[in-house]
Design a protein around this motif. Sequence first.
Motif, PDB file in Angstrom:
ATOM      1  N   ALA A   1       0.823  -1.215   0.000  1.00 44.85           N
ATOM      2  CA  ALA A   1       0.000   0.000   0.000  1.00 44.85           C
ATOM      3  C   ALA A   1       0.849   1.254   0.000  1.00 44.85           C
ATOM      4  N   CYS A   2       2.052   1.181   0.559  1.00 47.38           N
ATOM      5  CA  CYS A   2       2.914   2.361   0.656  1.00 47.38           C
ATOM      6  C   CYS A   2       3.797   2.562  -0.573  1.00 47.38           C
ATOM      7  N   LEU A   3       3.884   1.585  -1.463  1.00 43.38           N
ATOM      8  CA  LEU A   3       4.681   1.776  -2.675  1.00 43.38           C
ATOM      9  C   LEU A   3       4.236   3.003  -3.469  1.00 43.38           C
ATOM     10  N   PRO A   4       2.920   3.242  -3.661  1.00 42.86           N
ATOM     11  CA  PRO A   4       2.512   4.443  -4.403  1.00 42.86           C
ATOM     12  C   PRO A   4       2.814   5.756  -3.685  1.00 42.86           C
ATOM     13  N   LEU A   5       3.221   5.694  -2.409  1.00 39.08           N
ATOM     14  CA  LEU A   5       3.533   6.906  -1.655  1.00 39.08           C
ATOM     15  C   LEU A   5       5.024   7.218  -1.642  1.00 39.08           C
ATOM     16  N   LEU A   6       5.832   6.363  -2.248  1.00 42.21           N
ATOM     17  CA  LEU A   6       7.284   6.486  -2.121  1.00 42.21           C
ATOM     18  C   LEU A   6       7.843   7.794  -2.671  1.00 42.21           C
ATOM     19  N   GLY A   7       7.325   8.241  -3.793  1.00 43.11           N
ATOM     20  CA  GLY A   7       7.944   9.384  -4.452  1.00 43.11           C
ATOM     21  C   GLY A   7       7.368  10.724  -4.074  1.00 43.11           C
ATOM     22  N   ALA A   8       6.052  10.820  -3.995  1.00 48.62           N
ATOM     23  CA  ALA A   8       5.386  12.108  -3.763  1.00 48.62           C
ATOM     24  C   ALA A   8       4.882  12.204  -2.338  1.00 48.62           C
ATOM     25  N   THR A   9       4.982  13.390  -1.768  1.00 43.63           N
ATOM     26  CA  THR A   9       4.446  13.640  -0.431  1.00 43.63           C
ATOM     27  C   THR A   9       2.991  14.048  -0.573  1.00 43.63           C
ATOM     28  N   ARG A  10       2.091  13.105  -0.299  1.00 43.48           N
ATOM     29  CA  ARG A  10       0.667  13.394  -0.480  1.00 43.48           C
ATOM     30  C   ARG A  10      -0.149  12.827   0.679  1.00 43.48           C
ATOM     31  N   GLY A  11       0.468  12.684   1.844  1.00 37.65           N
ATOM     32  CA  GLY A  11      -0.263  12.159   2.983  1.00 37.65           C
ATOM     33  C   GLY A  11      -0.303  10.642   2.955  1.00 37.65           C
ATOM     34  N   TYR A  12      -0.985  10.089   3.915  1.00 40.48           N
ATOM     35  CA  TYR A  12      -1.083   8.648   4.062  1.00 40.48           C
ATOM     36  C   TYR A  12      -2.526   8.222   3.804  1.00 40.48           C
ATOM     37  N   TYR A  13      -2.985   8.415   2.572  1.00 39.06           N
ATOM     38  CA  TYR A  13      -4.369   8.110   2.221  1.00 39.06           C
ATOM     39  C   TYR A  13      -5.300   8.751   3.247  1.00 39.06           C
ATOM     40  N   PRO A  14      -5.395  10.062   3.225  1.00 39.31           N
ATOM     41  CA  PRO A  14      -6.102  10.787   4.290  1.00 39.31           C
ATOM     42  C   PRO A  14      -7.566  10.400   4.453  1.00 39.31           C
ATOM     43  N   GLU A  15      -8.205   9.919   3.395  1.00 38.84           N
ATOM     44  CA  GLU A  15      -9.613   9.533   3.500  1.00 38.84           C
ATOM     45  C   GLU A  15      -9.794   8.110   4.020  1.00 38.84           C
ATOM     46  N   LEU A  16      -8.725   7.351   4.072  1.00 37.41           N
ATOM     47  CA  LEU A  16      -8.823   5.942   4.461  1.00 37.41           C
ATOM     48  C   LEU A  16      -8.932   5.795   5.978  1.00 37.41           C
ATOM     49  N   ARG A  17      -9.964   5.082   6.422  1.00 40.47           N
ATOM     50  CA  ARG A  17     -10.165   4.845   7.853  1.00 40.47           C
ATOM     51  C   ARG A  17      -9.722   3.453   8.274  1.00 40.47           C
ATOM     52  N   GLN A  18      -9.895   2.465   7.408  1.00 41.56           N
ATOM     53  CA  GLN A  18      -9.544   1.104   7.782  1.00 41.56           C
ATOM     54  C   GLN A  18      -9.438   0.222   6.553  1.00 41.56           C
ATOM     55  N   VAL A  19      -8.718  -0.885   6.733  1.00 38.62           N
ATOM     56  CA  VAL A  19      -8.602  -1.916   5.697  1.00 38.62           C
ATOM     57  C   VAL A  19      -9.304  -3.158   6.224  1.00 38.62           C
ATOM     58  N   LEU A  20     -10.206  -3.710   5.439  1.00 34.72           N
ATOM     59  CA  LEU A  20     -10.917  -4.939   5.797  1.00 34.72           C
ATOM     60  C   LEU A  20     -10.290  -6.093   5.025  1.00 34.72           C
ATOM     61  N   LEU A  21      -9.785  -7.082   5.749  1.00 33.47           N
ATOM     62  CA  LEU A  21      -9.037  -8.175   5.138  1.00 33.47           C
ATOM     63  C   LEU A  21      -9.823  -9.478   5.274  1.00 33.47           C
ATOM     64  N   TYR A  22     -10.099 -10.099   4.132  1.00 33.67           N
ATOM     65  CA  TYR A  22     -10.827 -11.362   4.075  1.00 33.67           C
ATOM     66  C   TYR A  22      -9.848 -12.503   3.797  1.00 33.67           C
ATOM     67  N   PRO A  23     -10.188 -13.730   4.182  1.00 33.27           N
ATOM     68  CA  PRO A  23      -9.278 -14.853   3.899  1.00 33.27           C
ATOM     69  C   PRO A  23      -9.051 -15.062   2.400  1.00 33.27           C
ATOM     70  N   GLY A  24     -10.103 -14.924   1.598  1.00 32.01           N
ATOM     71  CA  GLY A  24     -10.014 -15.091   0.153  1.00 32.01           C
ATOM     72  C   GLY A  24     -10.978 -14.142  -0.528  1.00 32.01           C
ATOM     73  N   ALA A  25     -11.357 -14.462  -1.738  1.00 29.61           N
ATOM     74  CA  ALA A  25     -12.304 -13.619  -2.469  1.00 29.61           C
ATOM     75  C   ALA A  25     -13.599 -13.472  -1.671  1.00 29.61           C
ATOM     76  N   PHE A  26     -14.181 -12.294  -1.721  1.00 35.86           N
ATOM     77  CA  PHE A  26     -15.398 -12.005  -0.970  1.00 35.86           C
ATOM     78  C   PHE A  26     -16.508 -11.622  -1.946  1.00 35.86           C
ATOM     79  N   TRP A  27     -17.731 -11.792  -1.505  1.00 34.76           N
ATOM     80  CA  TRP A  27     -18.882 -11.548  -2.366  1.00 34.76           C
ATOM     81  C   TRP A  27     -19.494 -10.185  -2.097  1.00 34.76           C
ATOM     82  N   VAL A  28     -19.845  -9.497  -3.162  1.00 39.39           N
ATOM     83  CA  VAL A  28     -20.550  -8.218  -3.055  1.00 39.39           C
ATOM     84  C   VAL A  28     -21.718  -8.236  -4.033  1.00 39.39           C
ATOM     85  N   GLU A  29     -22.710  -7.424  -3.758  1.00 39.91           N
ATOM     86  CA  GLU A  29     -23.835  -7.271  -4.664  1.00 39.91           C
ATOM     87  C   GLU A  29     -23.782  -5.900  -5.319  1.00 39.91           C
ATOM     88  N   ARG A  30     -23.927  -5.886  -6.632  1.00 35.79           N
ATOM     89  CA  ARG A  30     -23.880  -4.637  -7.379  1.00 35.79           C
ATOM     90  C   ARG A  30     -25.041  -4.592  -8.366  1.00 35.79           C
TER      91      ARG A  30
END
Length: 275
Positions: A95-124
């Motif tokens: 996640a931090c690789l895209p932050l290596l070059g430019a100083t743009r904060g640490y994904y300021p809008e991001l509150r949390q990461v939800l991690l699932y064991p494998g693929a997860f289902w969503v309805e769209r």
Amino acid sequence: MALLVVLALALGLMAWWLAEPWWRSLRRARLRAQPFPAAWRRILRRRVPAVARLPAPLQLRLKGLIQVFLAEKPIIGCAGLTVTDEMRVTVAAQACLPLLGATRGYYPELRQVLLYPGAFWVERPVNEPGGVVQDQRRALAGESWVQGQVLLSWEDVRAGAADPDDGQNVVIHEFAHQLDQVNGGANGAPPLASAADHARWSAVMQQAFDELRACLAQGEPSLLGDYAATAPAEFFAVASECFFERPAALRAEWPAVYRELARFYRLNPAAWAGG
């Protein structure tokens, strides 16, 4: 008396609001200055081989970014998954690789990461023939929400990290969306420094997007693949995956796209990475 209390509270809130960025910057500097845990270094060597390719100054910067990211962004296990340090560090490093070059904060809008064991289902909602809209279930490896969440499949996170040359990395993909979503929904045009930068970016990326769709329609293969042709936002996210994992190939096939991404990320991975 009541007026004085209200005034004091207002002044206190204003002082906190003015001082908070300074305190946050100081706290982050202290986190980056802390020794990187030896156990975390072993995880990077074992799980994220792309880190070893970085020039030494970028490796050091990445470790500092990881320390801040993990201090500020909770990674929460879902569907019975117990999150370990191995998972946290593997996610954060990518996640931090895209932050290596430019100083743009640490994904300021991001509150949390939800991690699932494998693929997860969503309805769209999906538009069916005749104008009918129906919900459709889909299995996903990752998703980025404007509401401040990134959803990831640990199985796909681990696989993406293990092969840094295949141009497929779900973490980079979803965090590129986070950069794109800073000002709202993802549209393939993340915030840039100036109107001129935006105009150049839009022209280059739209032309490349149109060319990709035309090539695919004629049955011609492309490094970026079919999914990049589904929407400008996906074009940016897929191109970002290739930029970090197959930079030389991206520069050869899509030189203008590579130049725009190099300006945006302020990095030149073709100089130090494989692919």
